[in-house]
Write a protein that holds these residues in place. Structure first.
Motif, PDB file in Angstrom:
ATOM      1  N   VAL A 162      16.278  -0.470  -2.450  1.00  0.00           N
ATOM      2  CA  VAL A 162      14.551  -0.232  -2.408  1.00  0.00           C
ATOM      3  C   VAL A 162      14.358   0.592  -3.152  1.00  0.00           C
ATOM      4  O   VAL A 162      13.706   0.864  -4.478  1.00  0.00           O
ATOM      5  N   ALA A 163      15.036   1.842  -2.252  1.00  0.00           N
ATOM      6  CA  ALA A 163      14.410   3.084  -2.421  1.00  0.00           C
ATOM      7  C   ALA A 163      14.629   3.772  -3.776  1.00  0.00           C
ATOM      8  O   ALA A 163      14.482   4.451  -4.851  1.00  0.00           O
ATOM      9  N   ALA A 164      16.365   3.825  -4.006  1.00  0.00           N
ATOM     10  CA  ALA A 164      16.552   4.118  -4.655  1.00  0.00           C
ATOM     11  C   ALA A 164      16.696   3.164  -6.521  1.00  0.00           C
ATOM     12  O   ALA A 164      16.231   4.048  -7.053  1.00  0.00           O
ATOM     13  N   ALA A 165      15.889   2.923  -6.321  1.00  0.00           N
ATOM     14  CA  ALA A 165      15.283   1.641  -7.205  1.00  0.00           C
ATOM     15  C   ALA A 165      14.101   1.719  -8.174  1.00  0.00           C
ATOM     16  O   ALA A 165      13.233   1.191  -8.727  1.00  0.00           O
ATOM     17  N   GLY A 166      12.959   2.852  -6.887  1.00  0.00           N
ATOM     18  CA  GLY A 166      12.110   3.039  -7.167  1.00  0.00           C
ATOM     19  C   GLY A 166      10.883   2.552  -6.164  1.00  0.00           C
ATOM     20  O   GLY A 166      10.047   2.523  -6.381  1.00  0.00           O
ATOM     21  N   GLY A 167      11.680   1.463  -5.623  1.00  0.00           N
ATOM     22  CA  GLY A 167      10.420   0.891  -5.049  1.00  0.00           C
ATOM     23  C   GLY A 167       9.822   1.305  -3.434  1.00  0.00           C
ATOM     24  O   GLY A 167      10.720   2.632  -3.518  1.00  0.00           O
ATOM     25  N   GLU A 168       8.559   1.094  -3.339  1.00  0.00           N
ATOM     26  CA  GLU A 168       7.988   2.155  -2.162  1.00  0.00           C
ATOM     27  C   GLU A 168       7.766   1.141  -1.079  1.00  0.00           C
ATOM     28  O   GLU A 168       7.156   0.270  -0.973  1.00  0.00           O
ATOM     29  N   VAL A 169       8.979   1.494   0.442  1.00  0.00           N
ATOM     30  CA  VAL A 169       8.448   0.799   1.352  1.00  0.00           C
ATOM     31  C   VAL A 169       7.137   0.993   1.787  1.00  0.00           C
ATOM     32  O   VAL A 169       6.580   1.724   2.518  1.00  0.00           O
ATOM     33  N   THR A 170       6.591  -0.270   2.860  1.00  0.00           N
ATOM     34  CA  THR A 170       4.752   0.065   2.887  1.00  0.00           C
ATOM     35  C   THR A 170       5.087  -0.718   4.209  1.00  0.00           C
ATOM     36  O   THR A 170       4.327  -0.340   4.615  1.00  0.00           O
ATOM     37  N   LYS A 171       5.917  -0.929   4.614  1.00  0.00           N
ATOM     38  CA  LYS A 171       6.857  -0.891   6.623  1.00  0.00           C
ATOM     39  C   LYS A 171       7.359  -0.796   6.392  1.00  0.00           C
ATOM     40  O   LYS A 171       8.543  -1.848   6.223  1.00  0.00           O
ATOM     41  N   GLU A 172       8.107  -0.006   7.604  1.00  0.00           N
ATOM     42  CA  GLU A 172       8.956  -0.097   8.060  1.00  0.00           C
ATOM     43  C   GLU A 172       9.935  -1.371   8.663  1.00  0.00           C
ATOM     44  O   GLU A 172       8.742  -1.199   8.769  1.00  0.00           O
ATOM     45  N   PRO A 173      11.183  -0.808   8.764  1.00  0.00           N
ATOM     46  CA  PRO A 173      11.805  -2.166   9.609  1.00  0.00           C
ATOM     47  C   PRO A 173      10.703  -2.308  10.955  1.00  0.00           C
ATOM     48  O   PRO A 173      10.565  -1.584  11.750  1.00  0.00           O
ATOM     49  N   PHE A 174      10.794  -3.754  11.312  1.00  0.00           N
ATOM     50  CA  PHE A 174      10.380  -4.590  12.307  1.00  0.00           C
ATOM     51  C   PHE A 174      10.763  -5.447  12.458  1.00  0.00           C
ATOM     52  O   PHE A 174      11.589  -6.179  12.214  1.00  0.00           O
ATOM     53  N   ALA A 175      11.206  -6.079  14.405  1.00  0.00           N
ATOM     54  CA  ALA A 175      11.352  -7.169  14.372  1.00  0.00           C
ATOM     55  C   ALA A 175      10.395  -8.257  14.647  1.00  0.00           C
ATOM     56  O   ALA A 175       9.521  -8.216  14.981  1.00  0.00           O
ATOM     57  N   PHE A 176      10.864 -10.080  14.570  1.00  0.00           N
ATOM     58  CA  PHE A 176       9.398 -11.172  14.456  1.00  0.00           C
ATOM     59  C   PHE A 176      10.985 -11.325  15.276  1.00  0.00           C
ATOM     60  O   PHE A 176      12.199 -11.769  15.190  1.00  0.00           O
ATOM     61  N   PRO A 177      10.358 -13.074  15.301  1.00  0.00           N
ATOM     62  CA  PRO A 177      10.830 -13.944  15.820  1.00  0.00           C
ATOM     63  C   PRO A 177      11.865 -14.229  14.360  1.00  0.00           C
ATOM     64  O   PRO A 177      11.482 -14.821  13.675  1.00  0.00           O
ATOM     65  N   GLY A 178      12.951 -14.325  14.807  1.00  0.00           N
ATOM     66  CA  GLY A 178      14.539 -14.642  14.429  1.00  0.00           C
ATOM     67  C   GLY A 178      15.321 -13.150  13.941  1.00  0.00           C
ATOM     68  O   GLY A 178      15.681 -13.289  12.445  1.00  0.00           O
ATOM     69  N   GLY A 179      14.492 -12.257  13.502  1.00  0.00           N
ATOM     70  CA  GLY A 179      15.416 -11.125  12.965  1.00  0.00           C
ATOM     71  C   GLY A 179      14.913  -9.951  12.993  1.00  0.00           C
ATOM     72  O   GLY A 179      13.632  -9.486  13.635  1.00  0.00           O
ATOM     73  N   ARG A 180      14.811  -9.209  11.661  1.00  0.00           N
ATOM     74  CA  ARG A 180      13.797  -8.047  11.441  1.00  0.00           C
ATOM     75  C   ARG A 180      13.904  -8.072   9.612  1.00  0.00           C
ATOM     76  O   ARG A 180      14.465  -8.497   9.439  1.00  0.00           O
ATOM     77  N   ARG A 181      12.295  -7.560   9.204  1.00  0.00           N
ATOM     78  CA  ARG A 181      12.747  -6.958   8.277  1.00  0.00           C
ATOM     79  C   ARG A 181      11.486  -5.718   7.595  1.00  0.00           C
ATOM     80  O   ARG A 181      11.505  -5.144   8.709  1.00  0.00           O
ATOM     81  N   PHE A 182      11.308  -5.221   6.231  1.00  0.00           N
ATOM     82  CA  PHE A 182      10.605  -4.630   5.947  1.00  0.00           C
ATOM     83  C   PHE A 182       9.873  -5.072   4.881  1.00  0.00           C
ATOM     84  O   PHE A 182      10.197  -5.655   4.214  1.00  0.00           O
ATOM     85  N   HIS A 183       8.625  -4.261   4.583  1.00  0.00           N
ATOM     86  CA  HIS A 183       8.224  -4.824   3.248  1.00  0.00           C
ATOM     87  C   HIS A 183       8.342  -3.438   2.113  1.00  0.00           C
ATOM     88  O   HIS A 183       7.435  -2.451   2.750  1.00  0.00           O
ATOM     89  N   PHE A 184       7.514  -3.909   0.886  1.00  0.00           N
ATOM     90  CA  PHE A 184       8.320  -2.671  -0.124  1.00  0.00           C
ATOM     91  C   PHE A 184       7.048  -3.338  -1.684  1.00  0.00           C
ATOM     92  O   PHE A 184       7.013  -4.510  -0.844  1.00  0.00           O
ATOM     93  N   ARG A 185       6.916  -2.586  -1.394  1.00  0.00           N
ATOM     94  CA  ARG A 185       6.084  -2.629  -3.195  1.00  0.00           C
ATOM     95  C   ARG A 185       6.925  -2.239  -4.049  1.00  0.00           C
ATOM     96  O   ARG A 185       7.566  -0.758  -4.589  1.00  0.00           O
ATOM     97  N   GLU A 186       7.048  -3.113  -5.523  1.00  0.00           N
ATOM     98  CA  GLU A 186       8.373  -2.875  -6.746  1.00  0.00           C
ATOM     99  C   GLU A 186       7.390  -1.993  -7.580  1.00  0.00           C
ATOM    100  O   GLU A 186       5.670  -1.635  -7.628  1.00  0.00           O
ATOM    101  N   PRO A 187       7.785  -1.071  -8.400  1.00  0.00           N
ATOM    102  CA  PRO A 187       6.800  -0.626  -9.272  1.00  0.00           C
ATOM    103  C   PRO A 187       5.303  -1.173 -10.104  1.00  0.00           C
ATOM    104  O   PRO A 187       4.759  -0.688 -10.723  1.00  0.00           O
ATOM    105  N   GLY A 188       5.808  -2.279 -10.279  1.00  0.00           N
ATOM    106  CA  GLY A 188       4.465  -3.145 -10.749  1.00  0.00           C
ATOM    107  C   GLY A 188       3.409  -2.999  -9.864  1.00  0.00           C
ATOM    108  O   GLY A 188       2.739  -4.202 -10.278  1.00  0.00           O
ATOM    109  N   GLY A 189       3.501  -3.241  -8.430  1.00  0.00           N
ATOM    110  CA  GLY A 189       2.669  -3.671  -7.715  1.00  0.00           C
ATOM    111  C   GLY A 189       3.050  -4.600  -7.126  1.00  0.00           C
ATOM    112  O   GLY A 189       1.981  -4.859  -6.366  1.00  0.00           O
TER     113      GLY A 189
END
Length: 112
Positions: A75-102
């Motif tokens: 995601v970072a290499a393709a120009g995306g911006e991480v908006t929430k660093e990885p975090f745990a939730f029931p069932g796994g882990r995730r992160f949020h990102f914004r793609e260049p179009g918003g």
């Protein structure tokens, strides 16, 4: 592997959203406390977030992966911006990102 398998929607009542989809379409709802409910339908899970502090501004599509760290690097290499660093939730882990179009999306990895 990357596939969209989850969509999260803001909701004023996660419980009411879950009940609606159960009654209207027969899709089973699973509550995770007062502010979050999952609804499983046709190979996709719909999540309803009622906590204003956790809600996205728009529906949040979530991409499943087997390697969260590699996905975050891609995601970072393709120009995306991480908006929430990885975090745990029931069932796994995730992160949020914004793609260049918003648009904001998320990537998740199930617990091993």
């Amino acid at each position: 592997m990357f596939e969209i398998d989850f969509a999260e929607f803001p909701s004023t009542s996660a419980e009411a959203s879950g009940r609606f989809f159960e009654r209207a379409f027969g899709w089973p709802a699973t509550p995770y406390g007062p502010d979050y409910t999952d609804v499983r339908a046709a190979g996709l899970t719909l999540g309803f977030q009622a906590d204003p502090a956790e809600q996205a501004r728009a529906p949040l599509l979530t991409i499943r992966t087997d390697d969260l760290a590699a996905a975050q690097e891609a995601v970072a290499a393709a120009g995306g911006e991480v908006t929430k660093e990885p975090f745990a939730f029931p069932g796994g882990r995730r992160f949020h990102f914004r793609e260049p179009g918003g648009s904001e999306l998320a990537v998740w990895c199930p617990d091993a």
